[in-house]
Design a protein around this motif. Structure first.
Motif, short mmCIF file in Angstrom:
data_model
loop_
_atom_site.label_atom_id
_atom_site.label_comp_id
_atom_site.label_asym_id
_atom_site.label_seq_id
_atom_site.Cartn_x
_atom_site.Cartn_y
_atom_site.Cartn_z
N VAL A 88 -13.88 78.24 48.81
CA VAL A 88 -13.78 79.54 48.13
C VAL A 88 -13.33 79.35 46.69
O VAL A 88 -13.83 80.04 45.78
CB VAL A 88 -12.85 80.50 48.91
CG1 VAL A 88 -12.55 81.75 48.11
CG2 VAL A 88 -13.48 80.87 50.24
N VAL A 89 -12.43 78.42 46.45
CA VAL A 89 -12.01 78.14 45.07
C VAL A 89 -13.18 77.61 44.25
O VAL A 89 -13.40 78.03 43.10
CB VAL A 89 -10.82 77.14 45.05
CG1 VAL A 89 -10.57 76.59 43.66
CG2 VAL A 89 -9.56 77.81 45.59
N LEU A 90 -13.99 76.72 44.83
CA LEU A 90 -15.16 76.19 44.12
C LEU A 90 -16.16 77.31 43.80
O LEU A 90 -16.71 77.35 42.69
CB LEU A 90 -15.84 75.11 44.96
CG LEU A 90 -15.12 73.77 45.03
CD1 LEU A 90 -15.77 72.86 46.06
CD2 LEU A 90 -15.09 73.10 43.66
N ILE A 91 -16.39 78.19 44.75
CA ILE A 91 -17.30 79.32 44.51
C ILE A 91 -16.77 80.19 43.38
O ILE A 91 -17.51 80.59 42.47
CB ILE A 91 -17.49 80.14 45.81
CG1 ILE A 91 -18.25 79.31 46.84
CG2 ILE A 91 -18.20 81.46 45.53
CD1 ILE A 91 -18.21 79.89 48.24
N THR A 92 -15.48 80.48 43.41
CA THR A 92 -14.86 81.31 42.38
C THR A 92 -14.94 80.65 41.01
O THR A 92 -15.28 81.30 40.01
CB THR A 92 -13.39 81.60 42.74
OG1 THR A 92 -13.35 82.17 44.05
CG2 THR A 92 -12.75 82.55 41.75
#
Length: 144
Positions: free
Chosen positions: A98-102
């Protein structure tokens, strides 16, 4: 309540995977076609971002209400592969995804070069998709 949240979490996985795949495909198409990054492309990036964030929120709730979640973190849980998966590996990997997507989406908004904007989504979302696919507990997937 627990069963309902668990089924919602499992169902949302399909939306996350679909949203990421759509976002990735359009990002690679835009990158290879030297197209301008438009508002439509930004919204396509949201197809991967929004379901992933919703899934994360549902996952956090499930982590605290599930008997396999934090309440199962007793001494020696690292020796049991199932406990380790649900308590540590799955949540940590999904947080990283989720951090990578954000980060990929935020970078695509800040960058000025259109090709770099597409590549930001393509690269970060693809890495996140791989992490998600690796850490989904497929053997516990509900069949009903």
């Amino acid at each position: 309540m627990y069963t309902g949240i668990q089924h919602l979490h499992s169902f949302m996985t399909y939306l996350v995977l679909l949203g990421l795949i759509v976002s990735i495909v359009f990002a690679f198409m835009g990158m290879s076609g030297n197209k301008p990054f438009t508002d439509k492309d930004r919204k396509r990036g949201l197809l991967g971002l929004i379901p992933a964030h919703l899934q994360w929120v549902i996952g956090v709730i499930l982590y605290f209400v599930s008997p396999l979640g934090i309440s199962n973190a007793t001494e020696g849980f690292m020796k049991d592969s199932t406990s380790r998966l649900y308590i540590l590996e799955h949540p940590l990997t999904m947080i990283i995804a989720v951090v990578l997507i954000t980060v990929g989406y935020a970078r695509s908004k800040r960058l000025q070069d259109d090709k770099k904007r597409f590549s930001s989504i393509a690269i970060f979302y693809t890495i996140a998709l791989i992490l998600i696919l690796v850490r989904i507990p497929w053997n516990a997937w509900p069949t009903n």
